[in-house]
Design a protein around this motif. Structure first.
Motif, PDB file in Angstrom:
ATOM      1  N   ILE A  14       0.858  -1.297  -0.006  1.00  0.00           N
ATOM      2  CA  ILE A  14       0.023   0.151   0.012  1.00  0.00           C
ATOM      3  C   ILE A  14       0.878   1.313   0.015  1.00  0.00           C
ATOM      4  CG2 ILE A  14      -1.934  -1.018   0.995  1.00  0.00           C
ATOM      5  CD1 ILE A  14      -1.131   0.053   3.657  1.00  0.00           C
ATOM      6  N   PRO A  15       0.304   2.339  -0.348  1.00  0.00           N
ATOM      7  CA  PRO A  15       1.168   3.734  -0.416  1.00  0.00           C
ATOM      8  C   PRO A  15       1.376   4.226   0.844  1.00  0.00           C
ATOM      9  CG  PRO A  15      -1.116   4.062  -1.192  1.00  0.00           C
ATOM     10  CD  PRO A  15      -1.105   2.675  -1.173  1.00  0.00           C
ATOM     11  N   ARG A  16       2.586   4.838   1.008  1.00  0.00           N
ATOM     12  CA  ARG A  16       2.862   5.631   2.305  1.00  0.00           C
ATOM     13  C   ARG A  16       3.090   7.076   2.240  1.00  0.00           C
ATOM     14  NH1 ARG A  16       8.117   6.942   3.838  1.00  0.00           N
ATOM     15  NH2 ARG A  16       8.196   7.150   6.154  1.00  0.00           N
ATOM     16  N   GLU A  17       2.303   7.892   3.020  1.00  0.00           N
ATOM     17  CA  GLU A  17       2.216   9.200   3.042  1.00  0.00           C
ATOM     18  C   GLU A  17       3.004   9.672   4.020  1.00  0.00           C
ATOM     19  OE1 GLU A  17      -1.400  11.010   2.809  1.00  0.00           O
ATOM     20  OE2 GLU A  17      -2.192   9.585   0.892  1.00  0.00           O
ATOM     21  N   VAL A  18       3.922  10.949   3.977  1.00  0.00           N
ATOM     22  CA  VAL A  18       4.489  11.378   5.086  1.00  0.00           C
ATOM     23  C   VAL A  18       3.918  12.839   4.904  1.00  0.00           C
ATOM     24  CG1 VAL A  18       6.776  12.531   5.894  1.00  0.00           C
ATOM     25  CG2 VAL A  18       6.790  10.216   4.666  1.00  0.00           C
ATOM     26  N   ILE A  19       3.148  13.185   6.093  1.00  0.00           N
ATOM     27  CA  ILE A  19       2.452  14.580   6.208  1.00  0.00           C
ATOM     28  C   ILE A  19       3.285  15.459   7.047  1.00  0.00           C
ATOM     29  CG2 ILE A  19       0.350  13.709   5.589  1.00  0.00           C
ATOM     30  CD1 ILE A  19      -0.714  13.848   8.231  1.00  0.00           C
ATOM     31  N   ASP A  20       3.385  16.699   6.627  1.00  0.00           N
ATOM     32  CA  ASP A  20       4.177  17.729   7.736  1.00  0.00           C
ATOM     33  C   ASP A  20       3.279  17.947   8.849  1.00  0.00           C
ATOM     34  OD1 ASP A  20       6.153  17.607   5.770  1.00  0.00           O
ATOM     35  OD2 ASP A  20       5.713  19.631   4.942  1.00  0.00           O
ATOM     36  N   ARG A  21       3.943  18.277   9.926  1.00  0.00           N
ATOM     37  CA  ARG A  21       3.512  18.700  11.106  1.00  0.00           C
ATOM     38  C   ARG A  21       3.222  20.250  11.180  1.00  0.00           C
ATOM     39  NH1 ARG A  21       3.961  15.749  16.094  1.00  0.00           N
ATOM     40  NH2 ARG A  21       3.783  13.502  15.649  1.00  0.00           N
ATOM     41  N   GLU A  22       2.271  20.823  11.748  1.00  0.00           N
ATOM     42  CA  GLU A  22       2.165  22.321  11.863  1.00  0.00           C
ATOM     43  C   GLU A  22       3.140  22.634  12.847  1.00  0.00           C
ATOM     44  OE1 GLU A  22      -0.107  24.012  10.340  1.00  0.00           O
ATOM     45  OE2 GLU A  22      -0.432  21.954   9.187  1.00  0.00           O
ATOM     46  N   PRO A  23       3.841  24.113  12.763  1.00  0.00           N
ATOM     47  CA  PRO A  23       4.679  24.548  13.520  1.00  0.00           C
ATOM     48  C   PRO A  23       4.482  24.300  15.081  1.00  0.00           C
ATOM     49  CG  PRO A  23       4.205  26.182  11.937  1.00  0.00           C
ATOM     50  CD  PRO A  23       3.060  24.910  11.703  1.00  0.00           C
ATOM     51  N   ASP A  24       3.367  24.069  15.414  1.00  0.00           N
ATOM     52  CA  ASP A  24       3.159  23.804  16.948  1.00  0.00           C
ATOM     53  C   ASP A  24       3.185  22.312  17.447  1.00  0.00           C
ATOM     54  OD1 ASP A  24       0.861  23.095  15.839  1.00  0.00           O
ATOM     55  OD2 ASP A  24      -0.375  24.176  17.205  1.00  0.00           O
ATOM     56  N   GLY A  25       3.178  21.433  16.147  1.00  0.00           N
ATOM     57  CA  GLY A  25       3.562  20.281  16.294  1.00  0.00           C
ATOM     58  C   GLY A  25       2.011  19.180  16.380  1.00  0.00           C
ATOM     59  N   SER A  26       1.036  20.008  15.892  1.00  0.00           N
ATOM     60  CA  SER A  26      -0.414  19.579  15.759  1.00  0.00           C
ATOM     61  C   SER A  26      -0.452  18.989  14.300  1.00  0.00           C
ATOM     62  CB  SER A  26      -1.510  20.443  15.785  1.00  0.00           C
ATOM     63  OG  SER A  26      -1.261  21.410  14.914  1.00  0.00           O
ATOM     64  N   ILE A  27      -1.380  18.075  13.883  1.00  0.00           N
ATOM     65  CA  ILE A  27      -1.637  17.845  12.365  1.00  0.00           C
ATOM     66  C   ILE A  27      -2.971  18.595  11.785  1.00  0.00           C
ATOM     67  CG2 ILE A  27      -2.443  15.640  11.387  1.00  0.00           C
ATOM     68  CD1 ILE A  27       0.588  15.241  12.079  1.00  0.00           C
ATOM     69  N   ASN A  28      -2.660  18.797  10.753  1.00  0.00           N
ATOM     70  CA  ASN A  28      -3.927  19.425  10.066  1.00  0.00           C
ATOM     71  C   ASN A  28      -4.989  18.403  10.067  1.00  0.00           C
ATOM     72  OD1 ASN A  28      -5.662  20.614   8.151  1.00  0.00           O
ATOM     73  ND2 ASN A  28      -4.135  21.599   7.153  1.00  0.00           N
ATOM     74  N   SER A  29      -6.007  18.829  10.855  1.00  0.00           N
ATOM     75  CA  SER A  29      -7.347  17.990  10.933  1.00  0.00           C
ATOM     76  C   SER A  29      -8.012  17.803   9.674  1.00  0.00           C
ATOM     77  CB  SER A  29      -8.170  18.446  12.038  1.00  0.00           C
ATOM     78  OG  SER A  29      -8.788  19.789  11.766  1.00  0.00           O
ATOM     79  N   SER A  30      -7.661  18.683   8.593  1.00  0.00           N
ATOM     80  CA  SER A  30      -8.270  18.258   7.264  1.00  0.00           C
ATOM     81  C   SER A  30      -7.848  16.867   6.433  1.00  0.00           C
ATOM     82  CB  SER A  30      -8.449  19.404   6.392  1.00  0.00           C
ATOM     83  OG  SER A  30      -6.970  19.898   6.084  1.00  0.00           O
ATOM     84  N   HIS A  31      -6.665  16.533   7.015  1.00  0.00           N
ATOM     85  CA  HIS A  31      -6.006  15.592   6.334  1.00  0.00           C
ATOM     86  C   HIS A  31      -6.926  14.121   6.051  1.00  0.00           C
ATOM     87  CE1 HIS A  31      -2.493  13.797   4.419  1.00  0.00           C
ATOM     88  NE2 HIS A  31      -2.789  12.596   4.875  1.00  0.00           N
ATOM     89  N   ASP A  32      -6.965  13.462   4.987  1.00  0.00           N
ATOM     90  CA  ASP A  32      -7.741  12.367   4.730  1.00  0.00           C
ATOM     91  C   ASP A  32      -7.222  11.147   5.435  1.00  0.00           C
ATOM     92  OD1 ASP A  32      -9.493  10.572   3.849  1.00  0.00           O
ATOM     93  OD2 ASP A  32      -8.803  10.591   1.914  1.00  0.00           O
TER      94      ASP A  32
END
Length: 384
Positions: free
Chosen positions: A124-142
């Motif tokens: 399966i594919p693997r995604e590496v997503i960027d953290r926000e500057p404060d360490g959080s994750i963008n909640s709009s991600h799928d």
């Protein structure tokens, strides 16, 4: 500080993010096991073994209590370390259940590498997503039908996954699972993990003032998603020529699902002592020392500090000075810091092109004199 009375007055240890020092009650608990009832757990009927079983069971319960998780939903297993736990779970996820695997750019090599291997194995594919500057994750991600592996706290600069509970909820709503690397969170950020409904939490006791040991806290609903492919003694109630009966099929022994072979009984018992000790400690001084170092480093013109806010873990580099040489120079003053990329090569070296860094990570053993000694030594370096 009496619990660290063995620590030399002139020794300033600033590598707690790698492994914390062990307080006297933890050392005593480990010695007590080896000297007074050294025995195999869950295999023997003599009195020493009964004592081992009782103390190990108590530690399992203490881990869940510390994280404010219900034993009706979760169980505690023990492994070698966080890396081992992450790989053990990911290597057993059954195929054709998830469509992708996701991690973030800020991760330690442990989840970063383990997700590479898991994606290849599952096809399966693997995604590496960027953290926000404060360490959080963008909640709009799928996160639809995804295996998600995130660190709760960064080992680089102590950044927290601040919207952790929100992300966990969304992942579950979209049919995914989340496995947390809590290696850096367990000792000083347990409130972040408390009542977090992750599918699994992997941590290292040796960063939690306990002996070297791995911890897996798993939701019972995770097990049907896994295939049994790592087996050994202690995991089965019966074995025939080509079949076996898992001990984990008994709800009372569900923790054996991740515990092949003889366990580190003394270390598990000492973890229980570490949790008891940690629950009694006040972090006021630790936070004050962390803030002092943060403000000191931030105020120096030649220093590039990665932290945006204070944390027990601070990483920086000095303009015109090799970090490894700086670490060696500090070592001559009996000041122990970590230098390099801290097993976070992708984020530090390849994505941000940082040179090797210096990491100063504090623990509950640190004294005001340690902070003064470090800052005085750094002033001399900067003035040279």
């Amino acid at each position: 500080m009496d619990d660290f009375a063995y620590l030399s007055p002139d020794a300033a240890y600033f590598d707690a993010a790698c492994q914390s020092l062990r307080p006297a009650p933890v050392i005593q608990a480990l010695n007590d096991y080896y000297q007074n009832f050294n025995s195999c757990g869950e295999r023997v009927k003599y009195a020493w073994g009964k004592q081992t079983d009782e103390k190990v069971a108590a530690t399992r319960a203490k881990v869940l209590q510390y994280l404010k998780l219900s034993p009706r939903e979760y169980f505690t297993s023990f492994t070698l370390n966080t890396t081992y736990g992450l790989n053990l779970i990911l290597s057993q996820i059954a195929p054709n259940q998830f469509v992708k695997i996701i991690t973030s750019n800020l991760e330690h090599n442990s989840p970063f590498l383990a997700t590479i291997a898991a994606a290849k194995r599952l096809g399966i594919p693997r995604e590496v997503i960027d953290r926000e500057p404060d360490g959080s994750i963008n909640s709009s991600h799928d996160f639809t039908k995804s295996i998600v592996v995130f660190g709760a706290v960064s080992n680089i600069d102590g950044r927290e996954l601040k919207n952790l509970k929100e992300i966990v909820k969304k992942i579950h709503q979209q049919g995914g699972i989340i496995i947390l690397d809590a290696a850096q969170a367990l000792a000083h950020n347990a409130e972040l993990l408390a009542k977090t409904e992750a599918d699994a939490i992997c941590a290292s006791a040796h960063k939690m003032y306990a002996p070297s040991l791995g911890i897996i806290v798993a939701h019972k609903d995770l097990l049907p998603k896994l295939e049994v492919n790592f087996l050994g003694g202690g995991m089965v109630d019966d074995v025939e020529k080509s079949t076996f009966q898992l001990s984990a099929e008994n709800p009372a022994h569900i923790y054996t699902r991740f515990e092949a072979g003889l366990q580190a009984w003394g270390e598990i018992i000492a973890l229980g002592a570490a949790i008891d000790w940690r629950m009694q400690q006040n972090t006021k001084n630790l936070m004050a020392y962390s803030k002092s170092n943060f403000e000191f480093l931030r105020g120096q013109n030649r220093i590039k500090l990665l932290n945006r806010e204070f944390s027990p873990t601070l990483s920086f580099c000095v303009e015109g000075l090799d970090s490894h040489l700086l670490g060696a120079a500090l070592s001559h003053e009996n000041i122990m810091v970590r230098t390099g990329y801290f097993c976070a090569h992708y984020y530090l070296s390849h994505q941000n092109n940082y040179p090797p860094l210096v990491r100063v990570s504090l623990g509950l053993h640190n004294r005001e004199s340690d902070i003064a000694k470090f800052q005085d030594a750094m002033r001399k370096v900067l003035e040279a």
